[in-house]
Design a protein around this motif. Structure first.
Motif, PDB file in Angstrom:
ATOM      1  N   LEU A 127       0.850  -1.192   0.000  1.00 25.54           N
ATOM      2  CA  LEU A 127       0.000   0.000   0.000  1.00 25.54           C
ATOM      3  C   LEU A 127       0.882   1.237   0.000  1.00 25.54           C
ATOM      4  N   ILE A 128       0.617   2.146  -0.936  1.00 25.86           N
ATOM      5  CA  ILE A 128       1.334   3.417  -1.020  1.00 25.86           C
ATOM      6  C   ILE A 128       0.352   4.520  -0.651  1.00 25.86           C
ATOM      7  N   THR A 129       0.623   5.239   0.443  1.00 24.50           N
ATOM      8  CA  THR A 129      -0.271   6.296   0.884  1.00 24.50           C
ATOM      9  C   THR A 129       0.402   7.654   0.730  1.00 24.50           C
ATOM     10  N   GLY A 130      -0.415   8.686   0.583  1.00 33.99           N
ATOM     11  CA  GLY A 130       0.140  10.022   0.469  1.00 33.99           C
ATOM     12  C   GLY A 130      -0.869  11.013  -0.058  1.00 33.99           C
ATOM     13  N   GLU A 131      -0.611  12.289   0.203  1.00 35.57           N
ATOM     14  CA  GLU A 131      -1.482  13.351  -0.291  1.00 35.57           C
ATOM     15  C   GLU A 131      -1.260  13.556  -1.787  1.00 35.57           C
ATOM     16  N   PRO A 132      -2.138  14.293  -2.457  1.00 37.67           N
ATOM     17  CA  PRO A 132      -1.939  14.567  -3.882  1.00 37.67           C
ATOM     18  C   PRO A 132      -0.612  15.285  -4.135  1.00 37.67           C
ATOM     19  N   GLY A 133       0.072  14.894  -5.200  1.00 38.85           N
ATOM     20  CA  GLY A 133       1.303  15.572  -5.587  1.00 38.85           C
ATOM     21  C   GLY A 133       2.584  14.923  -5.107  1.00 38.85           C
ATOM     22  N   VAL A 134       2.472  13.801  -4.379  1.00 37.85           N
ATOM     23  CA  VAL A 134       3.698  13.173  -3.869  1.00 37.85           C
ATOM     24  C   VAL A 134       4.293  12.172  -4.854  1.00 37.85           C
ATOM     25  N   GLY A 135       3.542  11.789  -5.878  1.00 33.77           N
ATOM     26  CA  GLY A 135       4.088  10.881  -6.889  1.00 33.77           C
ATOM     27  C   GLY A 135       3.646   9.441  -6.753  1.00 33.77           C
ATOM     28  N   LYS A 136       2.509   9.203  -6.117  1.00 30.54           N
ATOM     29  CA  LYS A 136       2.026   7.822  -5.957  1.00 30.54           C
ATOM     30  C   LYS A 136       1.796   7.154  -7.310  1.00 30.54           C
ATOM     31  N   SER A 137       1.119   7.850  -8.203  1.00 30.67           N
ATOM     32  CA  SER A 137       0.823   7.274  -9.521  1.00 30.67           C
ATOM     33  C   SER A 137       2.094   7.068 -10.332  1.00 30.67           C
ATOM     34  N   ILE A 138       3.038   8.003 -10.203  1.00 27.11           N
ATOM     35  CA  ILE A 138       4.299   7.865 -10.928  1.00 27.11           C
ATOM     36  C   ILE A 138       5.043   6.621 -10.449  1.00 27.11           C
ATOM     37  N   LEU A 139       5.013   6.381  -9.144  1.00 28.67           N
ATOM     38  CA  LEU A 139       5.661   5.185  -8.601  1.00 28.67           C
ATOM     39  C   LEU A 139       5.034   3.924  -9.188  1.00 28.67           C
ATOM     40  N   THR A 140       3.705   3.890  -9.271  1.00 26.51           N
ATOM     41  CA  THR A 140       3.053   2.695  -9.822  1.00 26.51           C
ATOM     42  C   THR A 140       3.373   2.520 -11.301  1.00 26.51           C
ATOM     43  N   ILE A 141       3.467   3.616 -12.030  1.00 28.64           N
ATOM     44  CA  ILE A 141       3.812   3.540 -13.452  1.00 28.64           C
ATOM     45  C   ILE A 141       5.246   3.023 -13.618  1.00 28.64           C
ATOM     46  N   GLN A 142       6.159   3.484 -12.762  1.00 31.03           N
ATOM     47  CA  GLN A 142       7.534   2.988 -12.831  1.00 31.03           C
ATOM     48  C   GLN A 142       7.587   1.494 -12.513  1.00 31.03           C
TER      49      GLN A 142
ATOM     50  N   ILE B 219       3.717  -1.071   3.729  1.00 32.24           N
ATOM     51  CA  ILE B 219       3.177   0.283   3.556  1.00 32.24           C
ATOM     52  C   ILE B 219       4.327   1.248   3.314  1.00 32.24           C
ATOM     53  N   ILE B 220       4.222   2.015   2.236  1.00 30.22           N
ATOM     54  CA  ILE B 220       5.128   3.129   1.972  1.00 30.22           C
ATOM     55  C   ILE B 220       4.312   4.404   2.086  1.00 30.22           C
ATOM     56  N   HIS B 221       4.690   5.291   3.007  1.00 29.91           N
ATOM     57  CA  HIS B 221       3.980   6.551   3.174  1.00 29.91           C
ATOM     58  C   HIS B 221       4.799   7.684   2.578  1.00 29.91           C
ATOM     59  N   MET B 222       4.152   8.551   1.789  1.00 28.84           N
ATOM     60  CA  MET B 222       4.810   9.653   1.101  1.00 28.84           C
ATOM     61  C   MET B 222       4.150  10.966   1.538  1.00 28.84           C
ATOM     62  N   TRP B 223       4.962  12.024   1.701  1.00 29.75           N
ATOM     63  CA  TRP B 223       4.372  13.293   2.123  1.00 29.75           C
ATOM     64  C   TRP B 223       5.213  14.481   1.654  1.00 29.75           C
ATOM     65  N   ILE B 224       4.590  15.668   1.710  1.00 23.33           N
ATOM     66  CA  ILE B 224       5.270  16.925   1.426  1.00 23.33           C
ATOM     67  C   ILE B 224       5.472  17.648   2.752  1.00 23.33           C
ATOM     68  N   GLU B 225       6.698  18.005   3.054  1.00 26.77           N
ATOM     69  CA  GLU B 225       7.056  18.560   4.359  1.00 26.77           C
ATOM     70  C   GLU B 225       6.675  20.029   4.489  1.00 26.77           C
ATOM     71  N   GLN B 226       5.659  20.348   5.257  1.00 22.88           N
ATOM     72  CA  GLN B 226       5.242  21.697   5.649  1.00 22.88           C
ATOM     73  C   GLN B 226       5.497  22.761   4.571  1.00 22.88           C
ATOM     74  N   PRO B 227       4.802  22.676   3.432  1.00 23.16           N
ATOM     75  CA  PRO B 227       5.064  23.622   2.340  1.00 23.16           C
ATOM     76  C   PRO B 227       4.777  25.082   2.726  1.00 23.16           C
ATOM     77  N   GLU B 228       3.798  25.299   3.602  1.00 26.93           N
ATOM     78  CA  GLU B 228       3.482  26.675   4.000  1.00 26.93           C
ATOM     79  C   GLU B 228       4.635  27.304   4.777  1.00 26.93           C
TER      80      GLU B 228
ATOM     81  N   ILE C 256       8.658  22.865  -2.055  1.00 34.20           N
ATOM     82  CA  ILE C 256       8.187  21.483  -2.026  1.00 34.20           C
ATOM     83  C   ILE C 256       9.340  20.566  -1.661  1.00 34.20           C
ATOM     84  N   GLU C 257       9.206  19.885  -0.522  1.00 34.31           N
ATOM     85  CA  GLU C 257      10.153  18.855  -0.130  1.00 34.31           C
ATOM     86  C   GLU C 257       9.379  17.554   0.032  1.00 34.31           C
ATOM     87  N   ARG C 258       9.703  16.573  -0.792  1.00 33.80           N
ATOM     88  CA  ARG C 258       8.992  15.294  -0.750  1.00 33.80           C
ATOM     89  C   ARG C 258       9.807  14.251   0.012  1.00 33.80           C
ATOM     90  N   TRP C 259       9.097  13.506   0.867  1.00 36.82           N
ATOM     91  CA  TRP C 259       9.719  12.464   1.674  1.00 36.82           C
ATOM     92  C   TRP C 259       8.871  11.203   1.615  1.00 36.82           C
TER      93      TRP C 259
END
Length: 291
Positions: free
Chosen positions: A30-45, A221-230, A235-238
């Motif tokens: 399971l790959i979890t994360g907010e929009p924009g972290v690259g979940k779909s790109i990971l699945t395509i790769q 489970i792989i969790h993906m997130w963007i670190e406090q963009p405000e 944009i820092e992705r982790w």
């Protein structure tokens, strides 16, 4: 990469190192994360890395078939041999010669009635009410097995990779049913030679995945997130591997970026550190895992 456990590559070398070579065959990731972290790109790769070696079923609940192929091309991944299940059901494709069948929301919307009838015949009663019902999705995947020539009468005869991007729309009408719906998905589709990669939306406001229904069926489970963009004004992705059965996985957060033409690329730690991790633990014949 590692001995003792057969693994399926995620198509990203540094992430494979962090998971001792990839997802164990037959596991559900399971790959979890907010929009924009690259979940779909990971699945395509992951699809691109495996499609030449094994049949792949790619279920897209939010993107059209042609958009999946087009997005893959942006990262120099050729999925042009893919066939739409909807086109097969509609009789537009007669002689199927492919290792990749794509099932998309729009195709299901056109053809779901036929799939619903198939599900009703098996279950003995009608449960599905929309193209996104779990019964229709499961029937679609099983039909894709037939198209790929790897399944019949409930049996899957070869190794198969199933990708579902994403789970959330399947229970959007009833989030409280998410746990039951995904349990039924695993119960029906689980096979020791079928590896499943799923994505699900994560809500930063609640700190939970949408519907809170997929974690219990996941082996990893792989969790993906963007670190406090405000706060950071950039944009820092982790990502972090929260768990992985049969895998003594890397336990620190990994910083990455999404680059045109390359997909998910590593920023920190260094690739040498991840290789060192792999070299140290890949010698284990039978990893115990931490779950």
């Amino acid at each position: 990469m590692s001995s003792g456990v057969r693994r399926i590559s995620l198509g990203i070398d540094w992430l494979d190192y962090a998971m001792l070579g990839g997802v164990p065959r037959g596991n559900w990731l399971l790959i979890t994360g907010e929009p924009g972290v690259g979940k779909s790109i990971l699945t395509i790769q992951a699809a691109g890395a495996n499609v030449d070696a094994m049949p792949v079923v790619y279920v897209s609940t939010e993107t059209r078939f042609f958009d999946v192929v087009r997005q893959a091309k942006q990262f120099h991944i050729d999925l042009s041999d893919a066939v739409s299940l909807a086109d097969v059901l509609a009789g537009k494709v007669k002689d199927v010669k492919t290792n990749l069948v794509v099932i998309d929301l729009f195709g299901l919307a056109r053809e779901y009635r036929e799939l619903l009838r198939a599900g009703e015949e098996e279950e003995g009663k009608s449960k599905a009410r929309s193209p996104l019902s779990m019964e229709v999705v499961m029937a679609s995947i099983e039909r894709a097995y037939e198209v790929l020539g790897v399944g019949e009468e409930g049996k899957v005869t070869k190794d198969v990779l199933v990708i579902i991007d994403s789970l959330a729309p399947m229970w959007a009408h009833a989030p409280a049913m998410a746990r039951l719906i995904t349990y039924r998905l695993r119960q029906r589709l689980y096979r020791s030679n079928v590896t499943v990669i799923m994505t699900n939306q994560f809500a930063p406001t609640t700190g939970m995945t949408f519907g809170f229904g997929a974690e219990h069926i996941a082996d990893a489970i792989i969790h993906m997130w963007i670190e406090q963009p405000e706060k950071k004004k950039e944009i820092e992705r982790w990502l972090i591997i929260k768990k992985a059965r049969l895998t003594n996985h890397y336990r620190k957060a990994i910083k990455y970026e999404i680059e045109p033409g390359r997909g998910l690329t590593l920023i920190e730690p260094s690739i040498d550190e991840l290789k060192k991790w792999f070299d140290e633990y890949a010698k284990e014949r039978e990893p115990n895992g931490d779950e």
